[in-house]
Enzyme design. Sequence first.
Site, short mmCIF file in Angstrom:
data_model
loop_
_atom_site.label_atom_id
_atom_site.label_comp_id
_atom_site.label_asym_id
_atom_site.label_seq_id
_atom_site.Cartn_x
_atom_site.Cartn_y
_atom_site.Cartn_z
N GLY A 47 0.74 -1.12 -0.06
CA GLY A 47 0.19 0.05 -0.25
C GLY A 47 0.75 1.25 0.01
O GLY A 47 1.98 1.11 0.12
N GLN A 52 2.90 9.96 1.54
CA GLN A 52 4.17 9.30 1.44
C GLN A 52 5.08 9.58 0.00
O GLN A 52 6.14 9.37 0.17
CB GLN A 52 4.05 7.71 1.56
CG GLN A 52 3.46 7.25 2.82
CD GLN A 52 3.44 5.61 2.64
OE1 GLN A 52 2.54 5.12 2.25
NE2 GLN A 52 4.36 4.84 3.36
N CYS A 107 6.39 -0.38 6.88
CA CYS A 107 5.99 0.92 6.17
C CYS A 107 6.96 1.35 5.31
O CYS A 107 8.16 1.41 5.77
CB CYS A 107 5.51 1.61 7.11
SG CYS A 107 5.00 3.45 6.44
N LEU A 108 6.88 1.80 4.05
CA LEU A 108 7.87 2.07 3.07
C LEU A 108 8.56 3.64 3.88
O LEU A 108 9.50 3.91 3.38
CB LEU A 108 7.27 2.49 1.59
CG LEU A 108 6.83 1.16 0.96
CD1 LEU A 108 6.14 1.49 -0.35
CD2 LEU A 108 7.88 0.10 0.77
N HIS A 149 -4.09 1.05 7.99
CA HIS A 149 -2.61 1.49 7.97
C HIS A 149 -2.55 2.61 6.86
O HIS A 149 -1.99 3.71 7.25
CB HIS A 149 -1.56 0.40 7.58
CG HIS A 149 -0.09 0.78 7.33
ND1 HIS A 149 0.72 0.21 8.24
CD2 HIS A 149 0.30 1.72 6.69
CE1 HIS A 149 2.10 1.04 7.90
NE2 HIS A 149 1.79 1.86 6.88
N GLU A 150 -2.98 2.52 5.55
CA GLU A 150 -3.07 3.59 4.66
C GLU A 150 -3.83 4.88 4.91
O GLU A 150 -3.41 5.86 4.88
CB GLU A 150 -3.25 3.11 3.27
CG GLU A 150 -2.43 2.03 2.71
CD GLU A 150 -0.89 2.25 2.99
OE1 GLU A 150 -0.57 3.24 2.71
OE2 GLU A 150 -0.20 1.10 3.06
N HIS A 153 -2.22 7.25 7.39
CA HIS A 153 -1.11 8.16 6.88
C HIS A 153 -1.81 9.38 6.58
O HIS A 153 -1.21 10.60 6.69
CB HIS A 153 -0.60 7.53 5.47
CG HIS A 153 0.49 6.68 5.70
ND1 HIS A 153 1.83 7.11 6.28
CD2 HIS A 153 0.76 5.21 5.42
CE1 HIS A 153 2.53 5.86 6.52
NE2 HIS A 153 2.01 5.02 5.71
NI NI Z 1 2.98 3.23 5.82
#
Ligand code: NI
Length: 184
Positions: A47, A52, A107-108, A149-150, A153
Amino acid sequence: MAILKIARMGHPVLAQVARPVADPTAPEIRYLVNDMVETMMDANGAGLAAPQVHIPLRLVIFQAPGERSDPGLAEDEIFDHTAPLTCLVNPEITVLDAATEGGWEGCLSVPGLRGFVERPAHIRYRGFGLDGKLIERTARGFHARVVQHEVDHLDGKLYPSRMGDLSRLIFESEIRHFAKTEEA
Ligand code: NI
Protein backbone atom coordinates in the site's frame (compact mmCIF):
# COMPACT_ATOMS: atom_id res chain seq x y z
CA MET A 1 5.21 7.30 -15.37
CA ALA A 2 7.85 7.85 -12.76
CA ILE A 3 9.11 6.38 -9.53
CA LEU A 4 8.53 8.97 -6.82
CA LYS A 5 10.67 9.73 -3.79
CA ILE A 6 9.16 8.29 -0.60
CA ALA A 7 9.08 10.51 2.50
CA ARG A 8 10.57 8.92 5.60
CA MET A 9 9.49 9.15 9.23
CA GLY A 10 10.36 12.62 10.51
CA HIS A 11 9.36 14.46 7.32
CA PRO A 12 6.55 16.91 8.25
CA VAL A 13 4.34 15.78 5.32
CA LEU A 14 3.83 12.47 7.15
CA ALA A 15 2.61 14.20 10.30
CA GLN A 16 -0.07 16.46 8.82
CA VAL A 17 -3.75 15.88 8.10
CA ALA A 18 -4.15 15.56 4.32
CA ARG A 19 -6.71 17.58 2.31
CA PRO A 20 -9.70 16.01 0.54
CA VAL A 21 -9.42 15.54 -3.23
CA ALA A 22 -11.86 17.90 -4.98
CA ASP A 23 -12.34 15.79 -8.14
CA PRO A 24 -11.29 12.10 -8.18
CA THR A 25 -11.65 12.07 -11.99
CA ALA A 26 -9.21 14.95 -12.64
CA PRO A 27 -6.34 13.99 -15.01
CA GLU A 28 -3.67 15.09 -12.52
CA ILE A 29 -5.07 12.64 -9.96
CA ARG A 30 -4.83 9.83 -12.51
CA TYR A 31 -1.19 10.74 -13.28
CA LEU A 32 -0.40 10.82 -9.56
CA VAL A 33 -2.00 7.40 -8.99
CA ASN A 34 -0.12 5.90 -11.96
CA ASP A 35 3.16 7.10 -10.46
CA MET A 36 2.14 5.88 -6.98
CA VAL A 37 1.42 2.40 -8.37
CA GLU A 38 4.79 2.29 -10.10
CA THR A 39 6.49 3.52 -6.90
CA MET A 40 4.70 0.96 -4.71
CA MET A 41 5.52 -1.93 -7.07
CA ASP A 42 9.16 -0.86 -7.30
CA ALA A 43 9.42 -0.79 -3.49
CA ASN A 44 7.53 -4.08 -3.16
CA GLY A 45 4.87 -2.53 -0.91
CA ALA A 46 1.24 -3.56 -0.32
CA GLY A 47 0.00 0.00 0.00
CA LEU A 48 0.96 3.63 -0.41
CA ALA A 49 -0.70 6.88 0.66
CA ALA A 50 -0.26 10.17 -1.25
CA PRO A 51 1.46 11.95 1.70
CA GLN A 52 4.20 9.30 1.48
CA VAL A 53 5.14 10.77 -1.91
CA HIS A 54 4.97 14.33 -0.51
CA ILE A 55 1.43 15.04 -1.77
CA PRO A 56 -0.87 15.86 1.18
CA LEU A 57 -4.12 14.65 -0.42
CA ARG A 58 -6.63 12.06 0.86
CA LEU A 59 -5.82 9.28 -1.56
CA VAL A 60 -4.43 5.77 -1.01
CA ILE A 61 -3.62 2.71 -3.08
CA PHE A 62 -3.38 -0.83 -1.74
CA GLN A 63 -3.78 -4.49 -2.59
CA ALA A 64 -4.59 -7.54 -0.48
CA PRO A 65 -3.65 -10.55 -2.59
CA GLY A 66 -4.91 -14.02 -1.70
CA GLU A 67 -1.45 -15.25 -0.75
CA ARG A 68 -1.35 -12.74 2.14
CA SER A 69 -4.51 -14.15 3.74
CA ASP A 70 -4.83 -16.98 6.24
CA PRO A 71 -4.53 -20.31 4.37
CA GLY A 72 -7.14 -21.88 6.68
CA LEU A 73 -10.01 -19.76 5.32
CA ALA A 74 -13.06 -21.38 3.74
CA GLU A 75 -14.09 -20.39 0.22
CA ASP A 76 -17.02 -18.27 1.43
CA GLU A 77 -14.87 -16.45 4.00
CA ILE A 78 -12.02 -15.39 1.73
CA PHE A 79 -13.86 -12.59 -0.06
CA ASP A 80 -13.49 -9.98 2.71
CA HIS A 81 -9.83 -10.88 3.12
CA THR A 82 -8.69 -10.01 -0.37
CA ALA A 83 -8.75 -6.96 -2.61
CA PRO A 84 -7.36 -6.24 -6.07
CA LEU A 85 -5.10 -3.24 -6.59
CA THR A 86 -7.43 -0.43 -5.52
CA CYS A 87 -7.21 3.34 -5.53
CA LEU A 88 -9.43 4.96 -2.93
CA VAL A 89 -10.02 8.71 -2.90
CA ASN A 90 -11.34 10.48 0.23
CA PRO A 91 -11.67 7.18 2.14
CA GLU A 92 -13.69 6.68 5.32
CA ILE A 93 -13.54 3.70 7.68
CA THR A 94 -16.25 2.35 9.98
CA VAL A 95 -15.27 -0.21 12.61
CA LEU A 96 -17.90 -2.98 12.53
CA ASP A 97 -17.25 -4.74 15.84
CA ALA A 98 -15.08 -4.48 18.91
CA ALA A 99 -12.77 -7.40 18.08
CA THR A 100 -9.13 -6.53 17.48
CA GLU A 101 -6.34 -8.52 15.93
CA GLY A 102 -2.55 -8.18 16.16
CA GLY A 103 -0.29 -8.38 13.14
CA TRP A 104 3.17 -7.37 11.95
CA GLU A 105 3.33 -4.22 9.86
CA GLY A 106 6.00 -2.50 7.87
CA CYS A 107 5.92 0.86 6.14
CA LEU A 108 7.83 2.24 3.16
CA SER A 109 8.28 5.43 5.21
CA VAL A 110 9.82 3.48 8.11
CA PRO A 111 12.27 1.31 6.16
CA GLY A 112 13.91 -1.71 7.75
CA LEU A 113 11.54 -1.98 10.72
CA ARG A 114 8.51 -4.07 11.63
CA GLY A 115 6.02 -3.53 14.43
CA PHE A 116 3.29 -5.66 15.98
CA VAL A 117 0.09 -3.58 15.88
CA GLU A 118 -3.39 -4.30 17.30
CA ARG A 119 -6.20 -3.00 15.10
CA PRO A 120 -9.94 -3.55 14.65
CA ALA A 121 -10.39 -6.87 12.82
CA HIS A 122 -13.56 -6.11 10.88
CA ILE A 123 -14.23 -2.83 9.09
CA ARG A 124 -16.25 -1.26 6.33
CA TYR A 125 -14.61 1.32 4.13
CA ARG A 126 -15.86 3.61 1.44
CA GLY A 127 -14.29 6.10 -0.93
CA PHE A 128 -14.24 7.03 -4.59
CA GLY A 129 -12.49 5.38 -7.48
CA LEU A 130 -10.78 7.31 -10.27
CA ASP A 131 -14.00 6.99 -12.28
CA GLY A 132 -15.81 8.98 -9.57
CA LYS A 133 -17.86 5.95 -8.53
CA LEU A 134 -18.36 4.99 -4.90
CA ILE A 135 -16.40 1.97 -3.68
CA GLU A 136 -17.77 0.34 -0.54
CA ARG A 137 -16.44 -2.92 0.92
CA THR A 138 -16.16 -4.83 4.14
CA ALA A 139 -12.73 -6.11 5.09
CA ARG A 140 -11.06 -8.51 7.49
CA GLY A 141 -7.57 -9.83 8.08
CA PHE A 142 -4.66 -8.35 6.11
CA HIS A 143 -7.14 -6.47 3.89
CA ALA A 144 -8.59 -4.63 6.93
CA ARG A 145 -5.07 -3.99 8.25
CA VAL A 146 -3.60 -2.51 5.07
CA VAL A 147 -6.56 -0.14 4.57
CA GLN A 148 -6.37 1.11 8.18
CA HIS A 149 -2.60 1.55 7.90
CA GLU A 150 -2.92 3.60 4.69
CA VAL A 151 -5.81 5.74 5.90
CA ASP A 152 -3.82 6.50 9.08
CA HIS A 153 -1.23 8.15 6.80
CA LEU A 154 -3.93 10.66 5.74
CA ASP A 155 -4.33 11.70 9.37
CA GLY A 156 -0.60 12.07 9.98
CA LYS A 157 -0.21 8.76 11.84
CA LEU A 158 2.51 6.16 11.38
CA TYR A 159 2.07 2.64 12.75
CA PRO A 160 4.53 3.01 15.70
CA SER A 161 2.04 5.50 17.22
CA ARG A 162 -0.58 2.71 17.16
CA MET A 163 1.62 0.31 19.12
CA GLY A 164 1.03 -0.48 22.75
CA ASP A 165 4.20 -2.51 23.32
CA LEU A 166 7.29 -0.94 21.75
CA SER A 167 9.39 -4.02 22.59
CA ARG A 168 7.79 -5.38 19.42
CA LEU A 169 9.17 -2.59 17.22
CA ILE A 170 12.06 -4.48 15.65
CA PHE A 171 14.41 -4.64 12.68
CA GLU A 172 12.89 -6.82 9.97
CA SER A 173 16.05 -8.91 9.92
CA GLU A 174 15.13 -10.08 13.46
CA ILE A 175 11.53 -11.07 12.66
CA ARG A 176 12.44 -14.78 12.78
CA HIS A 177 12.61 -14.49 16.60
CA PHE A 178 8.92 -13.54 16.68
CA ALA A 179 7.21 -14.74 13.53
CA LYS A 180 6.60 -18.35 14.58
CA THR A 181 4.51 -17.48 17.61
CA GLU A 182 2.75 -14.34 16.43
CA GLU A 183 2.43 -14.36 12.68
CA ALA A 184 1.48 -17.99 12.07
NI1 NI B 1 2.90 3.09 5.68
